[in-house]
Design a protein around this motif. Structure first.
Motif, mmCIF file in Angstrom:
data_model
loop_
_atom_site.group_PDB
_atom_site.id
_atom_site.type_symbol
_atom_site.label_atom_id
_atom_site.label_comp_id
_atom_site.label_asym_id
_atom_site.label_seq_id
_atom_site.Cartn_x
_atom_site.Cartn_y
_atom_site.Cartn_z
ATOM 1 N N TRP A 1 -5.222 1.219 7.502
ATOM 2 C CA TRP A 1 -5.104 2.228 6.317
ATOM 3 C C TRP A 1 -5.355 3.422 6.991
ATOM 4 O O TRP A 1 -4.651 4.365 6.881
ATOM 5 N N ALA B 1 0.680 -1.295 0.039
ATOM 6 C CA ALA B 1 0.003 -0.031 -0.016
ATOM 7 C C ALA B 1 0.784 1.254 0.119
ATOM 8 O O ALA B 1 0.519 2.391 -0.720
ATOM 9 N N TRP C 1 -3.859 2.473 -1.500
ATOM 10 C CA TRP C 1 -4.580 1.470 -0.918
ATOM 11 C C TRP C 1 -5.909 1.121 -1.407
ATOM 12 O O TRP C 1 -6.414 0.098 -1.099
#
Length: 370
Positions: free
Chosen positions: A215, A154, A159
């Motif tokens: 995230w 990522a 992401w």
């Protein structure tokens, strides 16, 4: 690195709610899913993932991806050793006490172990056999082992691909992915562990919640990071959903089962599968916490005992398992076996134990850094 005391306090609160839910007392049902059809487990996993994303992405930026991977693996090993120690406590002391006094709660909890002790012991260390209450840390270990690869990808590629893949896996989990893989394992590997003894949490569904938190935490270290902001219409909608969920949970006729005996519709809110309407309820609460939580926390006295428990979350979590298993062994799983004053004494003693473990852990860690 600077600690966020607000996050520590929230994690401490999640540990308190989990303890109240797992300890058999008159507060077990009222404190189960107290703010809608969302439990403390969702909050704890999301907060843990947020902290992991925040801490380990910063390490990746400063020291490189290899250093970040090693840090993840060290943490995973620590969690595994905690799981192994808790299993040893369960298979020795709790089993001995439960069998000595012929405690049905313990015999039910350990039915597979009592029937197949050698296989159960080996497969528990392989994180395949997961007795009830001891099925959270194996999922946590799985996420920690996956995270360095996902986070490294990522940070290089963004992401979007990660979250699409994660959401797809969550969707497949709703339609029997775990059961299908289990059947393959039985057919080709001769796996002897029954499916229902492999933990209640569907890790293929819960990974979505973990990677959302990862995230969110990692995004705070991005060079162009901006505060999370929501339009007023979304805040109003989140408030409506949250209030409706709380009223439905506490004033509906079915309690924690939103649709009573309708099994299929209850799956929409299912905890173990992380059902879609459960995610909607969780998102609504999350939006409100992000928007109003910081201001609220600044206006109340700092709850340092909660912060201490949240700072030492792993030892405190294991200590709460020791307490719950001990109560099950001696008193069983009846929620009304003790009078009110007995529940008060029990809960007071357990929380003193948890706080003592937290303070001892923080003292030991500070001593190691000195």
């Amino acid at each position: 690195m600077k600690r966020y005391w607000e996050i520590d306090a929230l994690r401490g609160l999640m540990l308190v709610l989990m303890t109240l839910t797992h300890l058999p007392s008159r507060l077990t049902d009222p404190m189960g899913q107290p703010i809608g059809f969302v439990s403390a487990a969702e909050g704890f996993v999301l907060l843990s993932a947020f902290v992991a994303g925040l801490v380990y992405s910063r390490r990746a930026y400063r020291e490189g991806v290899d250093a970040m991977r090693r840090a993840f693996w060290r943490r995973a090993l620590k969690i595994y050793l905690c799981q192994a120690a808790t299993l040893l406590f369960l298979f020795t002391i709790i089993t001995a006490v439960g069998l000595h006094i012929d405690q049905p709660a313990v015999k039910n909890l350990l039915s597979y172990y009592l029937a197949q002790p050698h296989k159960a012991f080996v497969y528990s260390l392989l994180l395949v056999y997961e007795p009830a209450l001891l099925d959270i840390l194996p999922m946590y270990i799985f996420f920690m082992l996956m995270s360095p690869w996902v986070l490294a990808f990522a940070l290089r590629h963004g992401w979007t691909g990660v979250m699409v893949a994660s959401a797809t896996l969550w969707g497949l989990a709703q339609f029997g992915l775990s059961e299908w893989l289990y059947e393959l394992a039985v057919r080709w590997l001769g796996l002897p562990v029954p499916f229902h003894e492999m933990g209640a949490f569907n890790a293929f569904a819960w990974q979505f919640l973990w990677f959302v938190g990862l995230w969110m935490g990692a995004s705070r270290n991005a060079p162009d990071a901006r505060p999370f902001r929501f339009p007023r219409w979304l805040l109003a909608l989140a408030m409506a959903v949250a209030v409706y969920g709380i009223c439905w949970r506490h004033h509906g006729i079915n309690g924690q089962a939103p649709f009573g005996g309708d099994v299929q519709r209850n799956l929409l809110f299912d905890k173990w599968q992380l059902g879609p309407l459960r995610i909607v309820n969780l998102v609504a609460l999350g939006i409100l916490v992000v928007r109003f939580g910081p201001g609220f926390m600044q206006r109340i006295p700092r709850l340092r005992w909660l912060e201490a428990m949240g700072s030492a979350s792993l030892p405190v979590f294991c200590a709460h398992l020791v307490a719950v298993l001990s109560v099950l062994a001696f008193y069983g799983d009846s929620q009304t076996v003790r009078p009110w004053w007995g529940d008060v004494l029990l809960l007071g003693s357990v929380f003193m134990w948890l706080y003592g473990v937290a303070r001892a852990t923080l003292w030991w860690e500070g001593r190691g850094k000195a």
